[in-house]
Design a protein around this motif. Structure first.
Motif, PDB file in Angstrom:
ATOM      1  N   ALA A  67       0.801  -1.218   0.000  1.00 47.27           N
ATOM      2  CA  ALA A  67       0.000   0.000   0.000  1.00 47.27           C
ATOM      3  C   ALA A  67       0.835   1.272   0.000  1.00 47.27           C
ATOM      4  CB  ALA A  67      -0.940   0.000   1.209  1.00 47.27           C
ATOM      5  N   VAL A  68       2.145   1.153   0.157  1.00 53.80           N
ATOM      6  CA  VAL A  68       2.994   2.343   0.218  1.00 53.80           C
ATOM      7  C   VAL A  68       3.174   2.973  -1.161  1.00 53.80           C
ATOM      8  CG1 VAL A  68       5.298   3.221   0.750  1.00 53.80           C
ATOM      9  CG2 VAL A  68       4.206   1.584   2.291  1.00 53.80           C
ATOM     10  N   ALA A  69       3.453   2.161  -2.172  1.00 51.59           N
ATOM     11  CA  ALA A  69       3.725   2.702  -3.508  1.00 51.59           C
ATOM     12  C   ALA A  69       2.562   3.529  -4.064  1.00 51.59           C
ATOM     13  CB  ALA A  69       4.109   1.581  -4.470  1.00 51.59           C
ATOM     14  N   PRO A  70       1.295   3.071  -3.961  1.00 48.74           N
ATOM     15  CA  PRO A  70       0.197   3.913  -4.442  1.00 48.74           C
ATOM     16  C   PRO A  70       0.085   5.228  -3.676  1.00 48.74           C
ATOM     17  CG  PRO A  70      -0.530   1.641  -4.235  1.00 48.74           C
ATOM     18  CD  PRO A  70       0.812   1.717  -3.584  1.00 48.74           C
ATOM     19  N   LEU A 118       6.481 -11.110  -8.002  1.00 52.12           N
ATOM     20  CA  LEU A 118       5.185 -10.739  -8.572  1.00 52.12           C
ATOM     21  C   LEU A 118       4.540  -9.622  -7.753  1.00 52.12           C
ATOM     22  CD1 LEU A 118       3.113 -11.252 -10.765  1.00 52.12           C
ATOM     23  CD2 LEU A 118       2.123 -13.068  -9.341  1.00 52.12           C
ATOM     24  N   HIS A 119       4.673  -9.682  -6.431  1.00 56.93           N
ATOM     25  CA  HIS A 119       4.185  -8.614  -5.554  1.00 56.93           C
ATOM     26  C   HIS A 119       4.742  -7.265  -5.993  1.00 56.93           C
ATOM     27  CE1 HIS A 119       4.935  -5.912  -2.100  1.00 56.93           C
ATOM     28  NE2 HIS A 119       3.830  -6.397  -1.558  1.00 56.93           N
ATOM     29  N   ASP A 120       6.051  -7.210  -6.256  1.00 55.71           N
ATOM     30  CA  ASP A 120       6.682  -5.940  -6.605  1.00 55.71           C
ATOM     31  C   ASP A 120       6.212  -5.432  -7.967  1.00 55.71           C
ATOM     32  OD1 ASP A 120       7.972  -6.133  -4.205  1.00 55.71           O
ATOM     33  OD2 ASP A 120       9.940  -6.635  -5.049  1.00 55.71           O
ATOM     34  N   LYS A 121       6.008  -6.334  -8.917  1.00 58.43           N
ATOM     35  CA  LYS A 121       5.516  -5.911 -10.228  1.00 58.43           C
ATOM     36  C   LYS A 121       4.094  -5.377 -10.128  1.00 58.43           C
ATOM     37  CE  LYS A 121       6.700  -9.775 -12.478  1.00 58.43           C
ATOM     38  NZ  LYS A 121       6.928 -10.718 -13.607  1.00 58.43           N
ATOM     39  N   LEU A 122       3.240  -6.094  -9.382  1.00 62.10           N
ATOM     40  CA  LEU A 122       1.854  -5.650  -9.226  1.00 62.10           C
ATOM     41  C   LEU A 122       1.774  -4.347  -8.457  1.00 62.10           C
ATOM     42  CD1 LEU A 122       0.195  -9.090  -8.427  1.00 62.10           C
ATOM     43  CD2 LEU A 122      -0.086  -7.759 -10.521  1.00 62.10           C
ATOM     44  N   MET A 123       2.665  -4.179  -7.472  1.00 64.10           N
ATOM     45  CA  MET A 123       2.681  -2.943  -6.683  1.00 64.10           C
ATOM     46  C   MET A 123       2.976  -1.735  -7.573  1.00 64.10           C
ATOM     47  SD  MET A 123       4.889  -2.160  -3.227  1.00 64.10           S
ATOM     48  CE  MET A 123       6.456  -2.476  -4.055  1.00 64.10           C
ATOM     49  N   ALA A 124       3.950  -1.868  -8.472  1.00 64.51           N
ATOM     50  CA  ALA A 124       4.302  -0.761  -9.362  1.00 64.51           C
ATOM     51  C   ALA A 124       3.170  -0.452 -10.338  1.00 64.51           C
ATOM     52  CB  ALA A 124       5.583  -1.098 -10.125  1.00 64.51           C
ATOM     53  N   VAL A 125       2.595  -1.491 -10.939  1.00 66.08           N
ATOM     54  CA  VAL A 125       1.488  -1.283 -11.882  1.00 66.08           C
ATOM     55  C   VAL A 125       0.267  -0.732 -11.136  1.00 66.08           C
ATOM     56  CG1 VAL A 125      -0.102  -2.441 -13.459  1.00 66.08           C
ATOM     57  CG2 VAL A 125       2.310  -3.059 -13.451  1.00 66.08           C
ATOM     58  N   GLY A 126       0.034  -1.246  -9.919  1.00 66.28           N
ATOM     59  CA  GLY A 126      -1.103  -0.784  -9.125  1.00 66.28           C
ATOM     60  C   GLY A 126      -0.985   0.664  -8.720  1.00 66.28           C
ATOM     61  N   ALA A 127       0.222   1.123  -8.412  1.00 64.77           N
ATOM     62  CA  ALA A 127       0.423   2.517  -8.028  1.00 64.77           C
ATOM     63  C   ALA A 127       0.007   3.450  -9.159  1.00 64.77           C
ATOM     64  CB  ALA A 127       1.877   2.750  -7.645  1.00 64.77           C
ATOM     65  N   THR A 173      -6.841  -4.550 -10.166  1.00 67.42           N
ATOM     66  CA  THR A 173      -8.158  -4.009 -10.489  1.00 67.42           C
ATOM     67  C   THR A 173      -8.513  -2.939  -9.473  1.00 67.42           C
ATOM     68  OG1 THR A 173      -8.879  -6.175 -11.312  1.00 67.42           O
ATOM     69  CG2 THR A 173     -10.602  -4.567 -10.829  1.00 67.42           C
ATOM     70  N   THR A 174      -9.061  -1.824  -9.946  1.00 62.64           N
ATOM     71  CA  THR A 174      -9.664  -0.846  -9.035  1.00 62.64           C
ATOM     72  C   THR A 174     -11.175  -0.969  -9.169  1.00 62.64           C
ATOM     73  OG1 THR A 174      -9.358   0.856 -10.764  1.00 62.64           O
ATOM     74  CG2 THR A 174      -7.786   0.831  -8.930  1.00 62.64           C
ATOM     75  N   PHE A 175     -11.852  -0.950  -8.030  1.00 65.77           N
ATOM     76  CA  PHE A 175     -13.309  -1.089  -8.042  1.00 65.77           C
ATOM     77  C   PHE A 175     -13.918  -0.311  -6.885  1.00 65.77           C
ATOM     78  CE2 PHE A 175     -11.804  -4.339  -5.196  1.00 65.77           C
ATOM     79  CZ  PHE A 175     -12.763  -4.425  -4.200  1.00 65.77           C
ATOM     80  N   LEU A 176     -15.164   0.100  -7.072  1.00 61.35           N
ATOM     81  CA  LEU A 176     -15.879   0.841  -6.031  1.00 61.35           C
ATOM     82  C   LEU A 176     -16.382  -0.110  -4.962  1.00 61.35           C
ATOM     83  CD1 LEU A 176     -17.860   3.300  -8.315  1.00 61.35           C
ATOM     84  CD2 LEU A 176     -15.978   3.891  -6.775  1.00 61.35           C
ATOM     85  N   LEU A 177     -16.190   0.264  -3.713  1.00 59.54           N
ATOM     86  CA  LEU A 177     -16.610  -0.599  -2.618  1.00 59.54           C
ATOM     87  C   LEU A 177     -18.124  -0.659  -2.504  1.00 59.54           C
ATOM     88  CD1 LEU A 177     -14.149   0.132   0.336  1.00 59.54           C
ATOM     89  CD2 LEU A 177     -14.064  -1.691  -1.354  1.00 59.54           C
ATOM     90  N   ASN A 178     -18.600  -1.858  -2.170  1.00 62.50           N
ATOM     91  CA  ASN A 178     -19.987  -2.058  -1.769  1.00 62.50           C
ATOM     92  C   ASN A 178     -19.961  -3.024  -0.581  1.00 62.50           C
ATOM     93  OD1 ASN A 178     -19.821  -4.723  -2.682  1.00 62.50           O
ATOM     94  ND2 ASN A 178     -20.868  -4.310  -4.615  1.00 62.50           N
ATOM     95  N   PRO A 179     -21.093  -3.407  -0.013  1.00 61.73           N
ATOM     96  CA  PRO A 179     -21.060  -4.244   1.193  1.00 61.73           C
ATOM     97  C   PRO A 179     -20.508  -5.649   0.993  1.00 61.73           C
ATOM     98  CG  PRO A 179     -23.166  -3.088   1.011  1.00 61.73           C
ATOM     99  CD  PRO A 179     -22.467  -2.921  -0.296  1.00 61.73           C
ATOM    100  N   ARG A 180     -20.329  -6.110  -0.242  1.00 62.38           N
ATOM    101  CA  ARG A 180     -19.855  -7.468  -0.490  1.00 62.38           C
ATOM    102  C   ARG A 180     -18.357  -7.465  -0.799  1.00 62.38           C
ATOM    103  NH1 ARG A 180     -24.479  -6.582  -2.969  1.00 62.38           N
ATOM    104  NH2 ARG A 180     -23.489  -6.275  -4.994  1.00 62.38           N
ATOM    105  N   MET A 181     -17.661  -8.442  -0.241  1.00 66.99           N
ATOM    106  CA  MET A 181     -16.209  -8.506  -0.353  1.00 66.99           C
ATOM    107  C   MET A 181     -15.730  -8.604  -1.806  1.00 66.99           C
ATOM    108  SD  MET A 181     -13.175  -8.729   1.129  1.00 66.99           S
ATOM    109  CE  MET A 181     -13.311  -9.294   2.826  1.00 66.99           C
TER     110      MET A 181
END
Length: 328
Positions: free
Chosen positions: A19-22, A170-179, A140-148
């Motif tokens: 969560a730091v990179a974003p 893979l964590h590090d690659k996804l973190m960079a793309v996610g940011a 993926t970015t998505f809007l929160l609703n009551p369901r997980m």
């Protein structure tokens, strides 16, 4: 009238390194983060020294206000959020939010999830994508609703899973793309004509879950196929680590020594019709072979209980077997 995404009052919620990179991308991109919400400090380690979350450490270094509620429904915390008058909430690797929190911002709250939703909903999407042998995953970015993890999708990006990838890489690659995706999604949410896309409805049998990883999840079953064992090892390395127990027995079956061992990297050697028993260990020079259903697992990096991680060559140099050796 268009809205300048960099003028939005953003409340950011997250805890671990992912969560730091974003958050850093938002701060360095000139976005207006008015507060950061993260887990309370907690004692950890042998000395039970109080540890701050990775997100808190970055937020403090960036001069951002930090909130650390014990309970997300706490009236004082909710009141503090109201006072911040947030336009947008962003969640990355945090707890499930109550409706009173995720509906508070003007434009709602969105989450960054480390999979291509609707696949791999749950706590450990990166691990399970590798364990299950996927060739690609994403964020993926998505809007929160009551369901997980079931809210409408804002945007997503695909990332290839390479044969040499483990959870760490893979964590590090996804973190960079996610940011990058987080900052793009902020602009998208307030763009004219924005319409989030409902997640595809797949039959239950086609959905792949990503449940939390427990200790027993990490135990290696050498009765399985070799390729699956290697994927399990990759999908748990470097943390929490796939493990097994090395038992050394006398000729009468008495256990002389039993040691838990974590395996961080290994390769599979196929062998049809092997006569070795499942889990039986044999050593040839600097090579350790462990028999599995359809061949052998050859560990490359491991860690016996109470010792540091090491190359298998170093482990074999110091290992003096007592009797028959078998991994169970």
């Amino acid at each position: 009238m268009s809205v300048d995404p960099k003028q939005l009052r953003i409340v950011y919620m997250g805890t671990p390194d992912f969560a730091v990179a974003p958050l850093q991308a938002l701060v360095e991109g000139g976005y207006r983060v008015v507060a950061v919400v993260t887990m309370p400090d907690k004692p950890a380690g042998r000395g039970l020294k109080v540890q701050e979350s990775a997100v808190k450490r970055y937020a403090v270094s960036a001069g951002l206000p930090v909130l650390q509620p014990e309970r997300l429904k706490d009236e004082a915390f909710v009141a503090a959020l109201h006072d911040l008058q947030p336009d947008l909430g962003i969640v990355v690797a945090f707890r499930m939010l109550p409706r009173v929190v995720f509906e508070l911002p003007k434009y709602g709250t969105f989450n960054l999830h480390a999979s291509l939703l609707p696949q791999y909903r749950g706590a450990a999407p990166i691990n399970w994508a590798i364990i299950n042998g996927e060739r690609e995953t994403g964020v993926t970015t998505f809007l929160l609703n009551p369901r997980m993890d079931e809210g409408a999708i804002i945007d997503r990006r695909t990332v290839a899973i390479l044969p040499e990838d483990n959870v760490g890489s893979l964590h590090d690659k996804l973190m960079a793309v996610g940011a990058a995706l987080v900052t793009e999604s902020v602009a998208k949410v307030v763009s004219e004509g924005f319409r989030p896309q409902p997640q595809p409805e797949l039959p239950t049998g086609e959905l792949k879950p990503a449940p939390k990883i427990f200790k027993e999840t990490c135990r290696i079953d050498f009765g399985a196929e070799g390729e699956r064992i290697v994927r399990l090892i990759r999908g748990l390395a470097p943390y929490p680590g796939a493990w097994t127990t090395l038992e050394e027995r006398a000729a009468d079956g008495t256990v002389l020594r039993s040691t838990d061992v974590k395996i961080y990297a290994a390769r599979f050697e196929a062998a049809a019709g092997t006569s070795s028993r499942i889990g039986e260990a044999t050593v040839e020079g600097s090579v350790l072979r462990i028999a599995c259903r359809d061949g052998y697992i050859l560990p490359e990096s491991l860690q016996p209980a109470g010792k540091p991680r090491m190359a298998v060559r170093d482990y074999l140099n110091g290992w003096k077997p007592k009797g028959e050796s078998r991994f169970v």
